[in-house]
Scaffold this motif. Structure first.
Motif, short mmCIF file in Angstrom:
data_model
loop_
_atom_site.label_atom_id
_atom_site.label_comp_id
_atom_site.label_asym_id
_atom_site.label_seq_id
_atom_site.Cartn_x
_atom_site.Cartn_y
_atom_site.Cartn_z
N THR A 162 -31.15 64.55 10.88
CA THR A 162 -30.08 65.54 11.08
C THR A 162 -29.32 65.87 9.79
OG1 THR A 162 -28.51 63.80 11.72
CG2 THR A 162 -29.80 64.84 13.48
N GLY A 163 -29.75 65.33 8.67
CA GLY A 163 -29.07 65.57 7.41
C GLY A 163 -27.95 64.59 7.17
N PHE A 164 -26.96 64.61 8.06
CA PHE A 164 -25.92 63.58 8.05
C PHE A 164 -25.57 63.21 9.48
CE2 PHE A 164 -23.16 67.47 7.82
CZ PHE A 164 -22.42 67.27 8.98
N GLY A 165 -24.95 62.05 9.60
CA GLY A 165 -24.44 61.60 10.88
C GLY A 165 -22.94 61.55 10.84
N GLY A 166 -22.29 62.36 11.67
CA GLY A 166 -20.84 62.37 11.74
C GLY A 166 -20.38 62.30 13.17
N ALA A 243 -41.02 57.11 22.53
CA ALA A 243 -40.90 58.57 22.59
C ALA A 243 -41.92 59.20 21.65
CB ALA A 243 -39.50 58.99 22.18
N ALA A 244 -42.25 60.46 21.91
CA ALA A 244 -43.26 61.14 21.10
C ALA A 244 -42.73 61.52 19.72
CB ALA A 244 -43.73 62.40 21.83
N TRP A 245 -41.39 61.66 19.57
CA TRP A 245 -40.77 62.05 18.30
C TRP A 245 -41.42 63.32 17.74
CZ3 TRP A 245 -36.63 59.05 16.75
CH2 TRP A 245 -36.51 57.79 17.37
N ASP A 246 -41.58 64.32 18.59
CA ASP A 246 -42.32 65.52 18.18
C ASP A 246 -41.45 66.78 18.20
OD1 ASP A 246 -41.97 65.76 20.90
OD2 ASP A 246 -44.08 66.05 21.38
N GLU A 247 -40.12 66.61 18.28
CA GLU A 247 -39.25 67.77 18.29
C GLU A 247 -38.89 68.18 16.87
OE1 GLU A 247 -38.60 70.51 19.78
OE2 GLU A 247 -37.76 69.53 21.56
N SER A 248 -38.77 69.50 16.61
CA SER A 248 -38.35 69.95 15.29
C SER A 248 -36.90 69.53 15.05
CB SER A 248 -38.49 71.46 15.17
OG SER A 248 -37.44 72.11 15.89
N ASN A 249 -36.56 69.33 13.78
CA ASN A 249 -35.20 68.89 13.46
C ASN A 249 -34.15 69.92 13.86
OD1 ASN A 249 -36.05 66.44 12.42
ND2 ASN A 249 -36.17 67.17 10.32
N ASP A 250 -34.47 71.21 13.76
CA ASP A 250 -33.50 72.24 14.17
C ASP A 250 -33.22 72.18 15.66
OD1 ASP A 250 -33.31 73.05 11.58
OD2 ASP A 250 -34.20 75.04 11.86
N HIS A 345 -32.79 64.64 2.29
CA HIS A 345 -33.83 64.76 3.31
C HIS A 345 -34.21 66.24 3.43
CE1 HIS A 345 -33.08 60.60 4.36
NE2 HIS A 345 -31.80 60.86 4.53
N PRO A 346 -35.16 66.69 2.62
CA PRO A 346 -35.48 68.12 2.52
C PRO A 346 -35.93 68.78 3.83
CG PRO A 346 -36.39 66.92 0.64
CD PRO A 346 -35.90 65.90 1.61
N GLU A 347 -36.36 68.00 4.82
CA GLU A 347 -36.80 68.59 6.09
C GLU A 347 -35.65 68.84 7.04
OE1 GLU A 347 -39.97 69.55 6.49
OE2 GLU A 347 -40.24 68.84 4.43
N THR A 348 -34.42 68.55 6.61
CA THR A 348 -33.27 68.69 7.51
C THR A 348 -32.43 69.91 7.15
OG1 THR A 348 -31.79 67.32 6.15
CG2 THR A 348 -33.17 66.19 7.77
N ASN A 349 -31.64 70.37 8.13
CA ASN A 349 -30.72 71.49 7.92
C ASN A 349 -29.50 71.25 8.80
OD1 ASN A 349 -29.55 73.90 7.19
ND2 ASN A 349 -30.89 75.18 8.43
#
Length: 372
Positions: A162-166, A243-250, A345-349
């Motif tokens: 998620t980029g950061f955790g807040g 879990a499958a962990w197959d969801e896109s980060n967005d 983490h370049p894959e996050t936004n």
């Protein structure tokens, strides 16, 4: 919606005012003591830290918040929900052992710990998400939803998905039951790691939908029958189901925002974030890396979206710590202009979560920063 007020204090301390006293002053200035706590069950959502990780918030901070709530007659407890992955917080017994090991107990914090989704992560409430784009019913830990008032106490740090955790990460992902976490991370259906499976059949017995069969001493899941409840994950002693962990980060970020809406909607809530020990990875890791930026301060607000935005803005202005994971990533990427968290983490936004939270009415990214 106008700008929300976010209150900030730095980490300087004196003999007359230590950090714990500054935290109490901060939340009072931000208006937490205006909430009607008397005789109300109050959940303080916190991450107890995976044993081996030393970046999680010290229990001393939680005690400040607990003592303040108790002084106003609140019935307060600390809570978190069980994890989806293999670790020391997968079930309530180990989770509480881990919390105690990391210093969280009634003697250090002044209140009890309740694991929000029960012994195996299956004690949940289905909460309708009005207008949800991805989630129609959020699966939230029952003890979290039973509380009259919700407070989040957040460690602001990096996160690999998620980029950061807040605040929103602590609320949305943190309050999801095992099935809820699975829904956010994937399409909601678990998978079997065949190499780890010992064919004991416990998962087959516990499945209420006859979706699991044992064939050639290995479990198999029929996703057409699977309801995605996650009970098999909790039941498997070999940690062979996940879990499958197959969801896109967005999409994950948007689901997390919708889960946050489910937790907060319809009751008083307040949020506190500490930008300290900003490790590049989640506190769910059994280790913590060198912080990527220096410690900055403590913030509080009634608006978790504005709070996350303010924390992100302060973090992005901070210098990069030499030798950190972020410094290494920047060297590889060869760029000078960057976003600390996206560079880590370049894959996050991360902005996707805040944009969606604002869209569905949790709060606003516009804020007024008030230093106390």
């Amino acid at each position: 919606m106008g700008a929300s007020k976010v209150f900030f204090t730095n980490l300087r301390a004196t003999p007359k005012m230590n950090l714990l006293q500054k935290l109490e002053r901060l939340v009072k200035k931000a208006g937490m003591d205006e909430i009607a706590f008397k005789d109300k069950f109050t959940a303080v959502k916190i991450h107890f830290g995976e044993p081996g990780n030393l970046a999680y918030l010290r229990p001393n901070y939680a005690k400040v918040i607990v003592d303040l709530i108790k002084s106003m007659g609140g019935k307060v407890f600390l809570t978190d929900c069980n994890t989806l992955y293999v670790g020391r917080r997968k079930d309530a017994l180990e989770h509480m052992d881990a919390a105690y090991e990391n210093g969280y107990n009634p003697f250090t914090t002044g209140c009890q710990i309740i694991i929000g989704d029960g012994l195996k992560g299956t004690d949940e409430v289905y909460v309708p998400v009005i207008g949800g784009e991805h989630v129609k019913e959020a699966k939230i830990g029952r003890a979290v939803m039973d509380a009259d008032i919700f407070i989040s106490l957040n460690h602001f740090k990096g996160h690999e998905l998620t980029g950061f955790g807040g605040a929103l990460k602590n609320i949305g992902m943190g309050c999801g039951s095992r099935a809820g976490k699975m829904e956010m991370h994937s399409d909601g259906k678990p998978v079997v790691r065949s190499k780890a499976c010992v064919g004991c059949g416990i998962c087959e017995k516990i499945c209420a939908h006859s979706a699991i069969t044992i064939t050639d001493k290995k479990a198999q899941i029929d996703h057409a029958k699977c309801a995605g409840c996650g009970r098999c994950i909790g039941a498997c002693h070999a940690n062979a189901i996940a879990a499958a962990w197959d969801e896109s980060n967005d999409v994950l970020n948007k689901k997390m925002a919708e889960y946050s809406w489910a937790v907060l909607n319809g009751r008083p809530h307040f949020h506190i974030s500490l930008i300290v020990d900003v490790s590049p990875f989640c506190d769910c890791h059994a280790e913590n890396d060198l912080p990527i930026i220096p410690d900055i301060g403590m913030l509080a607000s009634f608006d978790p979206v504005a709070l996350d935005m303010a924390c992100a803005d302060l973090a992005l202005k901070a210098p990069v710590i030499a030798g950190s994971y972020l410094a290494e990533q920047l060297k590889k990427q060869g760029g000078s202009e960057h976003d600390h968290f996206c560079a880590t983490h370049p894959e996050t936004n991360w902005i996707v979560c805040l944009d969606h939270a604002e869209k569905i009415g949790i709060g606003t990214k516009q804020y007024e920063l008030i230093e106390v």
